[in-house]
Design a protein around this motif. Sequence first.
Motif, PDB file in Angstrom:
ATOM      1  N   GLY A 106     -16.322 -18.467 -38.735  1.00 43.76           N
ATOM      2  CA  GLY A 106     -17.430 -18.037 -37.891  1.00 43.76           C
ATOM      3  C   GLY A 106     -18.699 -17.802 -38.674  1.00 43.76           C
ATOM      4  N   GLY A 107     -18.859 -18.554 -39.783  1.00 42.66           N
ATOM      5  CA  GLY A 107     -20.123 -18.547 -40.501  1.00 42.66           C
ATOM      6  C   GLY A 107     -21.066 -19.560 -39.883  1.00 42.66           C
ATOM      7  N   PHE A 108     -22.179 -19.825 -40.582  1.00 48.02           N
ATOM      8  CA  PHE A 108     -23.202 -20.702 -40.027  1.00 48.02           C
ATOM      9  C   PHE A 108     -22.659 -22.100 -39.746  1.00 48.02           C
ATOM     10  N   LEU A 109     -21.990 -22.712 -40.720  1.00 47.88           N
ATOM     11  CA  LEU A 109     -21.494 -24.077 -40.528  1.00 47.88           C
ATOM     12  C   LEU A 109     -20.479 -24.150 -39.392  1.00 47.88           C
ATOM     13  N   GLY A 110     -19.583 -23.172 -39.341  1.00 43.79           N
ATOM     14  CA  GLY A 110     -18.572 -23.164 -38.296  1.00 43.79           C
ATOM     15  C   GLY A 110     -19.181 -23.062 -36.909  1.00 43.79           C
ATOM     16  N   LEU A 111     -20.155 -22.184 -36.750  1.00 48.42           N
ATOM     17  CA  LEU A 111     -20.785 -22.015 -35.447  1.00 48.42           C
ATOM     18  C   LEU A 111     -21.614 -23.233 -35.071  1.00 48.42           C
ATOM     19  N   GLU A 112     -22.260 -23.861 -36.063  1.00 51.35           N
ATOM     20  CA  GLU A 112     -23.003 -25.090 -35.782  1.00 51.35           C
ATOM     21  C   GLU A 112     -22.054 -26.199 -35.322  1.00 51.35           C
ATOM     22  N   ALA A 113     -20.910 -26.307 -35.989  1.00 52.27           N
ATOM     23  CA  ALA A 113     -19.925 -27.312 -35.581  1.00 52.27           C
ATOM     24  C   ALA A 113     -19.412 -27.015 -34.172  1.00 52.27           C
ATOM     25  N   ALA A 114     -19.118 -25.755 -33.900  1.00 51.87           N
ATOM     26  CA  ALA A 114     -18.599 -25.369 -32.587  1.00 51.87           C
ATOM     27  C   ALA A 114     -19.607 -25.687 -31.487  1.00 51.87           C
ATOM     28  N   GLU A 115     -20.867 -25.354 -31.715  1.00 50.45           N
ATOM     29  CA  GLU A 115     -21.895 -25.616 -30.712  1.00 50.45           C
ATOM     30  C   GLU A 115     -22.113 -27.113 -30.509  1.00 50.45           C
ATOM     31  N   GLY A 118     -25.972 -34.398 -30.868  1.00 44.65           N
ATOM     32  CA  GLY A 118     -26.628 -35.486 -30.162  1.00 44.65           C
ATOM     33  C   GLY A 118     -28.124 -35.329 -30.075  1.00 44.65           C
ATOM     34  N   ASP A 119     -28.696 -34.395 -30.857  1.00 45.85           N
ATOM     35  CA  ASP A 119     -30.133 -34.138 -30.819  1.00 45.85           C
ATOM     36  C   ASP A 119     -30.905 -34.871 -31.913  1.00 45.85           C
ATOM     37  N   ALA A 120     -30.215 -35.621 -32.763  1.00 46.87           N
ATOM     38  CA  ALA A 120     -30.876 -36.375 -33.828  1.00 46.87           C
ATOM     39  C   ALA A 120     -30.127 -37.683 -34.058  1.00 46.87           C
ATOM     40  N   LYS A 121     -30.819 -38.666 -34.609  1.00 47.30           N
ATOM     41  CA  LYS A 121     -30.204 -39.933 -34.975  1.00 47.30           C
ATOM     42  C   LYS A 121     -30.025 -39.997 -36.482  1.00 47.30           C
ATOM     43  N   GLU A 122     -29.053 -40.769 -36.924  1.00 44.71           N
ATOM     44  CA  GLU A 122     -28.790 -40.889 -38.355  1.00 44.71           C
ATOM     45  C   GLU A 122     -30.024 -41.315 -39.131  1.00 44.71           C
ATOM     46  N   SER A 123     -30.792 -42.230 -38.565  1.00 45.92           N
ATOM     47  CA  SER A 123     -31.958 -42.754 -39.274  1.00 45.92           C
ATOM     48  C   SER A 123     -32.986 -41.667 -39.575  1.00 45.92           C
ATOM     49  N   SER A 124     -33.017 -40.611 -38.765  1.00 43.30           N
ATOM     50  CA  SER A 124     -33.999 -39.546 -38.968  1.00 43.30           C
ATOM     51  C   SER A 124     -33.601 -38.607 -40.097  1.00 43.30           C
ATOM     52  N   PHE A 147     -16.696 -29.965 -42.378  1.00 41.67           N
ATOM     53  CA  PHE A 147     -18.019 -30.235 -41.824  1.00 41.67           C
ATOM     54  C   PHE A 147     -19.037 -30.044 -42.939  1.00 41.67           C
ATOM     55  N   ARG A 148     -19.051 -31.038 -43.861  1.00 40.07           N
ATOM     56  CA  ARG A 148     -19.905 -30.932 -45.039  1.00 40.07           C
ATOM     57  C   ARG A 148     -20.868 -32.101 -45.201  1.00 40.07           C
ATOM     58  N   ASP A 149     -20.475 -33.272 -44.684  1.00 40.79           N
ATOM     59  CA  ASP A 149     -21.288 -34.447 -44.967  1.00 40.79           C
ATOM     60  C   ASP A 149     -21.352 -35.385 -43.764  1.00 40.79           C
ATOM     61  N   ARG A 159     -28.913 -32.763 -44.979  1.00 44.12           N
ATOM     62  CA  ARG A 159     -27.649 -32.195 -44.499  1.00 44.12           C
ATOM     63  C   ARG A 159     -27.870 -31.094 -43.464  1.00 44.12           C
ATOM     64  N   ILE A 160     -29.016 -30.443 -43.543  1.00 42.94           N
ATOM     65  CA  ILE A 160     -29.288 -29.362 -42.596  1.00 42.94           C
ATOM     66  C   ILE A 160     -29.314 -29.898 -41.168  1.00 42.94           C
ATOM     67  N   GLN A 161     -29.645 -31.187 -41.011  1.00 41.13           N
ATOM     68  CA  GLN A 161     -29.729 -31.789 -39.686  1.00 41.13           C
ATOM     69  C   GLN A 161     -28.407 -32.386 -39.194  1.00 41.13           C
ATOM     70  N   LEU A 162     -27.338 -32.208 -39.947  1.00 40.61           N
ATOM     71  CA  LEU A 162     -26.044 -32.729 -39.497  1.00 40.61           C
ATOM     72  C   LEU A 162     -25.609 -32.075 -38.191  1.00 40.61           C
ATOM     73  N   SER A 163     -25.928 -30.792 -38.023  1.00 46.07           N
ATOM     74  CA  SER A 163     -25.560 -30.106 -36.780  1.00 46.07           C
ATOM     75  C   SER A 163     -26.309 -30.711 -35.596  1.00 46.07           C
ATOM     76  N   ALA A 164     -27.581 -31.082 -35.810  1.00 46.41           N
ATOM     77  CA  ALA A 164     -28.343 -31.730 -34.739  1.00 46.41           C
ATOM     78  C   ALA A 164     -27.773 -33.114 -34.429  1.00 46.41           C
TER      79      ALA A 164
END
Length: 409
Positions: A157-166, A58-64, A133-135, A49-54
């Motif tokens: 504006g916590g970690f998840l929110g900022l990751e989603a925004a970026e 567009g920096d990661a693929k689902e398979s990874s 933005f959880r799963d 789940r940590i890689q959901l932001s990536a």
Amino acid sequence: MNTGAQQTLVICGHGMVAQRLLEKLVAQPHQPFSRIVVFNGEASPAYNRIQLSALLAGDAKESSLVLKQSDWFRQHNIEIHQGDPVTAINRIDKTVTTTSGLVQEYDRLVIATGSRSASLGIQGEEMAGVVGFRDLRDTRKLINISQRHRRAVVIGGGFLGLEAAEGLRSRGMSVTVLHRSSHLLNRQLDPTGGALLEDALTARGLTIRTRTSPVALLGRDSIRAVQLDDETLISTDLVVIAAGISPNAQLARDAGLDCDRAIRVDTRLRTSDPTIYAIGECCQISDQTFGLVEPGYQQAEVLAQVLCDANSDAAFEPSVIPTRLKISGIPIFSCGQTQPDGDTESVVWQDYETNRYCRLLIRNQRLTGAVLFGETTDGLWYSERIQQADDISPIRAHLAFGKHYCDAA
């Protein structure tokens, strides 16, 4: 109850913590379970789940993101039921029932149902275009919407929110972040660190509004605007709710287990029913819940020992967990106390040229907190000083400059 090697272990949930529990279980020298059955509420195998932001950026693929391939589960004789969550626990008969109607007996049961995005409790949350933005399912929705629309509002504006925004910004959307607190990442950063982060993200193209809360989400069938507490309206095609989490404890409540904000467990992760355990974001020890993966991993290691060895003295003791983040390439670290009080002294170091910042909080010549922005190399060393509570008097003059300076001193 079955005995010896005839016992059945059932696990409700298959997130990162549940997967870590499985890995620790199969590594135990004594294995009392002839069957391990996992009911996964998601259709996808356990993933990072940590890689959901990536993935969103567009920096990661689902398979990874997949943690283990299907061969691993077959090799260890673990049965996985994808997309078939447990809906009821019968503690008298020691069975669980799933959405599909499957009834499974258990000798030991582990609840690892995680958490969900906290509700804002305002009008319009049920509309199309309002997403958490959880799963993986949430992430797929966000990617799909970003391909068809251009405006987004992120609430939180916590970690998840900022990751989603970026992530959405990197996909070409115009993104506004709403945060009710005075500064971003208010649980990890002090006001100076939060202001530095806001400046950096604003320079990258995000619009940040702190001390701001939504009062309504407006639209007929789909989201069209967000109404703020100052009566401002922000037009949007997408709203991402990332304003905290709520533990998924309803399954346990319905079964009559002792619950508060989450499922109450002792330091051996045992619930009020001695045959049922809970770990991760759905559990609570004393008054503490857990929103990070690291304590969940620690719990998984303890529980594997407890389940496989009745004489084990393994116990989980909540500790100070450092937070190491990277927002839009900016490294951030915090540990322990982040805000000064009447009993603390602050050592502050700031490089205005490179936007690097360090704040250390000291009480009675002991380091109690560290906030680092832009340069986090010494973060884990500061974390060790906080947890060991050693006297920093001999190195205090050099403390802000990190481990190597202090070693030389």
